[in-house]
Design a protein around this motif. Structure first.
Motif, PDB file in Angstrom:
ATOM      1  N   GLY A  38       0.792  -1.210   0.000  1.00 22.92           N
ATOM      2  CA  GLY A  38       0.000   0.000   0.000  1.00 22.92           C
ATOM      3  C   GLY A  38       0.832   1.270   0.000  1.00 22.92           C
ATOM      4  O   GLY A  38       1.969   1.283   0.461  1.00 22.92           O
ATOM      5  N   PRO A  39       0.265   2.364  -0.519  1.00 26.71           N
ATOM      6  CA  PRO A  39       0.888   3.683  -0.467  1.00 26.71           C
ATOM      7  C   PRO A  39       0.440   4.426   0.786  1.00 26.71           C
ATOM      8  O   PRO A  39      -0.447   3.968   1.501  1.00 26.71           O
ATOM      9  CB  PRO A  39       0.324   4.356  -1.722  1.00 26.71           C
ATOM     10  CG  PRO A  39      -1.083   3.816  -1.788  1.00 26.71           C
ATOM     11  CD  PRO A  39      -1.011   2.394  -1.263  1.00 26.71           C
ATOM     12  N   GLY A  40       1.040   5.564   1.033  1.00 22.46           N
ATOM     13  CA  GLY A  40       0.593   6.344   2.181  1.00 22.46           C
ATOM     14  C   GLY A  40       1.694   7.185   2.774  1.00 22.46           C
ATOM     15  O   GLY A  40       2.609   7.624   2.072  1.00 22.46           O
ATOM     16  N   ALA A  41       1.611   7.408   4.080  1.00 20.62           N
ATOM     17  CA  ALA A  41       2.566   8.249   4.802  1.00 20.62           C
ATOM     18  C   ALA A  41       3.289   7.424   5.854  1.00 20.62           C
ATOM     19  O   ALA A  41       2.769   6.425   6.350  1.00 20.62           O
ATOM     20  CB  ALA A  41       1.842   9.426   5.461  1.00 20.62           C
ATOM     21  N   TYR A  42       4.499   7.871   6.196  1.00 19.22           N
ATOM     22  CA  TYR A  42       5.275   7.180   7.218  1.00 19.22           C
ATOM     23  C   TYR A  42       6.138   8.191   7.954  1.00 19.22           C
ATOM     24  O   TYR A  42       6.328   9.330   7.506  1.00 19.22           O
ATOM     25  CB  TYR A  42       6.144   6.080   6.591  1.00 19.22           C
ATOM     26  CG  TYR A  42       7.152   6.603   5.599  1.00 19.22           C
ATOM     27  CD1 TYR A  42       8.424   6.996   6.001  1.00 19.22           C
ATOM     28  CD2 TYR A  42       6.834   6.716   4.252  1.00 19.22           C
ATOM     29  CE1 TYR A  42       9.350   7.486   5.101  1.00 19.22           C
ATOM     30  CE2 TYR A  42       7.743   7.211   3.335  1.00 19.22           C
ATOM     31  CZ  TYR A  42       8.997   7.590   3.767  1.00 19.22           C
ATOM     32  OH  TYR A  42       9.908   8.094   2.872  1.00 19.22           O
ATOM     33  N   LYS A  68       6.342  10.190   2.258  1.00 21.57           N
ATOM     34  CA  LYS A  68       5.187   9.579   1.608  1.00 21.57           C
ATOM     35  C   LYS A  68       5.688   8.562   0.600  1.00 21.57           C
ATOM     36  O   LYS A  68       6.858   8.583   0.176  1.00 21.57           O
ATOM     37  CB  LYS A  68       4.335  10.627   0.893  1.00 21.57           C
ATOM     38  CG  LYS A  68       4.980  11.229  -0.351  1.00 21.57           C
ATOM     39  CD  LYS A  68       4.026  12.158  -1.073  1.00 21.57           C
ATOM     40  CE  LYS A  68       4.605  12.668  -2.385  1.00 21.57           C
ATOM     41  NZ  LYS A  68       5.811  13.498  -2.220  1.00 21.57           N
ATOM     42  N   ALA A  69       4.805   7.661   0.206  1.00 20.43           N
ATOM     43  CA  ALA A  69       5.109   6.687  -0.836  1.00 20.43           C
ATOM     44  C   ALA A  69       3.872   6.557  -1.707  1.00 20.43           C
ATOM     45  O   ALA A  69       2.772   6.349  -1.206  1.00 20.43           O
ATOM     46  CB  ALA A  69       5.475   5.336  -0.224  1.00 20.43           C
ATOM     47  N   ARG A 110       6.516   4.486  11.966  1.00 19.83           N
ATOM     48  CA  ARG A 110       5.062   4.410  12.010  1.00 19.83           C
ATOM     49  C   ARG A 110       4.579   4.660  10.594  1.00 19.83           C
ATOM     50  O   ARG A 110       5.154   5.480   9.874  1.00 19.83           O
ATOM     51  CB  ARG A 110       4.537   5.466  12.984  1.00 19.83           C
ATOM     52  CG  ARG A 110       3.034   5.584  13.087  1.00 19.83           C
ATOM     53  CD  ARG A 110       2.675   6.738  14.030  1.00 19.83           C
ATOM     54  NE  ARG A 110       2.570   6.313  15.421  1.00 19.83           N
ATOM     55  CZ  ARG A 110       2.853   7.085  16.466  1.00 19.83           C
ATOM     56  NH1 ARG A 110       3.297   8.317  16.283  1.00 19.83           N
ATOM     57  NH2 ARG A 110       2.710   6.629  17.694  1.00 19.83           N
ATOM     58  N   TYR A 111       3.547   3.963  10.187  1.00 18.25           N
ATOM     59  CA  TYR A 111       3.037   4.196   8.833  1.00 18.25           C
ATOM     60  C   TYR A 111       1.526   4.022   8.816  1.00 18.25           C
ATOM     61  O   TYR A 111       0.930   3.390   9.696  1.00 18.25           O
ATOM     62  CB  TYR A 111       3.687   3.242   7.826  1.00 18.25           C
ATOM     63  CG  TYR A 111       3.170   1.822   7.869  1.00 18.25           C
ATOM     64  CD1 TYR A 111       2.150   1.405   7.009  1.00 18.25           C
ATOM     65  CD2 TYR A 111       3.690   0.883   8.765  1.00 18.25           C
ATOM     66  CE1 TYR A 111       1.665   0.104   7.045  1.00 18.25           C
ATOM     67  CE2 TYR A 111       3.215  -0.412   8.812  1.00 18.25           C
ATOM     68  CZ  TYR A 111       2.199  -0.794   7.943  1.00 18.25           C
ATOM     69  OH  TYR A 111       1.717  -2.076   7.985  1.00 18.25           O
ATOM     70  N   ALA A 112       0.910   4.578   7.775  1.00 12.43           N
ATOM     71  CA  ALA A 112      -0.520   4.393   7.554  1.00 12.43           C
ATOM     72  C   ALA A 112      -0.769   4.346   6.055  1.00 12.43           C
ATOM     73  O   ALA A 112      -0.290   5.213   5.310  1.00 12.43           O
ATOM     74  CB  ALA A 112      -1.324   5.518   8.179  1.00 12.43           C
ATOM     75  N   GLY A 117      -3.691   9.512  -3.950  1.00 13.88           N
ATOM     76  CA  GLY A 117      -4.043  10.894  -4.221  1.00 13.88           C
ATOM     77  C   GLY A 117      -3.997  11.779  -2.986  1.00 13.88           C
ATOM     78  O   GLY A 117      -3.921  13.003  -3.101  1.00 13.88           O
ATOM     79  N   MET A 118      -4.039  11.154  -1.801  1.00 16.63           N
ATOM     80  CA  MET A 118      -4.017  11.925  -0.557  1.00 16.63           C
ATOM     81  C   MET A 118      -2.625  11.957   0.092  1.00 16.63           C
ATOM     82  O   MET A 118      -2.409  12.682   1.065  1.00 16.63           O
ATOM     83  CB  MET A 118      -5.010  11.344   0.449  1.00 16.63           C
ATOM     84  CG  MET A 118      -6.463  11.696   0.192  1.00 16.63           C
ATOM     85  SD  MET A 118      -6.779  13.475   0.343  1.00 16.63           S
ATOM     86  CE  MET A 118      -6.346  13.773   2.062  1.00 16.63           C
ATOM     87  N   GLU A 119      -1.688  11.184  -0.445  1.00 18.37           N
ATOM     88  CA  GLU A 119      -0.391  11.040   0.220  1.00 18.37           C
ATOM     89  C   GLU A 119       0.324  12.382   0.395  1.00 18.37           C
ATOM     90  O   GLU A 119       0.838  12.689   1.467  1.00 18.37           O
ATOM     91  CB  GLU A 119       0.522  10.086  -0.571  1.00 18.37           C
ATOM     92  CG  GLU A 119      -0.059   8.707  -0.791  1.00 18.37           C
ATOM     93  CD  GLU A 119      -0.717   8.593  -2.160  1.00 18.37           C
ATOM     94  OE1 GLU A 119      -0.967   7.451  -2.580  1.00 18.37           O
ATOM     95  OE2 GLU A 119      -0.965   9.644  -2.798  1.00 18.37           O
ATOM     96  N   SER A 120       0.348  13.172  -0.666  1.00 12.58           N
ATOM     97  CA  SER A 120       1.088  14.436  -0.615  1.00 12.58           C
ATOM     98  C   SER A 120       0.467  15.417   0.375  1.00 12.58           C
ATOM     99  O   SER A 120       1.184  16.110   1.108  1.00 12.58           O
ATOM    100  CB  SER A 120       1.154  15.077  -2.005  1.00 12.58           C
ATOM    101  OG  SER A 120       1.944  14.294  -2.876  1.00 12.58           O
TER     102      SER A 120
END
Length: 210
Positions: A38-42, A68-69, A110-112, A117-120
């Protein structure tokens, strides 16, 4: 309970940031052992004691870096189809940290996983919220996110992160620093005085509720 007013321009980013802070902190040294998708923030958190400039951050709720990824295929609908985006970025950072003479055991992460489209937007909000010293936007000790320079660009000056933590071969091939190590340490100290690390979750919740 934190009340988030949806009419605020940053409401969604604030909601995702709150969700992010509720995620568990994990052992960065073992990140390579548990592939996830999955993509997201960390975020990376310093928990060590050996690097004096970073000691005010140790075991606080202020990350040393936020990133972000994004997925290889943004249109993919499931985390599996979007690929191990966050995991791959964390592995890259672990390699840089080892190359720079740091111990991954001195860090948590930590990641989620976040909707494509919301990562940035979430990354930008958390950088403004936490002001992590390794992020380029904060202009203190940036450079860990660099992937490497070609031979044609090695005339560029070495990043502050690589000056503080030499060892990445392509950075060591650069001959000049952007800032001296002593100047970087002063910048870190001044930044952490002006922006005191968040001591605990209660303090963090108050910050998110503002």
């Amino acid at each position: 309970m934190i009340s988030i007013t949806l009419g605020r321009p940053d409401a969604l980013s604030r909601f995702f940031a709150f969700n992010f802070t509720e995620r568990p902190r994990l052992d960065f040294a073992s990140v390579a052992e548990g592939r996830f998708y999955g993509p997201g923030a960390y975020a990376l958190y310093y928990i060590g004691k050996d690097i004096e400039p970073y000691q005010p951050l140790s075991n606080s709720e202020t990350p040393i870096y936020v990133g972000k990824a994004v997925p290889a295929r943004p249109t993919a609908e499931t985390a599996f189809d979007q690929g191990p985006a966050i995991w791959k970025r964390l592995k890259e950072h672990q390699k840089s940290i080892r190359s720079g003479g740091l111990d991954p055991a001195d860090f948590h992460y930590r990641y989620a996983v976040i909707q494509s489209g919301m990562e940035s937007a979430v990354e930008d909000f958390m950088i403004r919220l936490f002001k992590p010293i390794w992020n380029q936007e904060i202009k203190v000790c940036f450079g860990i996110g660099k992937h490497g320079d070609s031979a044609n660009t090695r005339k560029n000056r070495r990043s502050p992160w690589d000056t503080m933590h030499p060892g990445r071969p392509w950075a060591d091939a650069t001959t000049r620093d952007q800032s001296s190590r002593s100047a970087i340490i002063r910048s870190i100290s001044n930044h952490l005085v002006e922006n005191p690390p968040i001591a605990d979750k209660a303090s963090m919740y108050r910050l998110l509720a503002m």
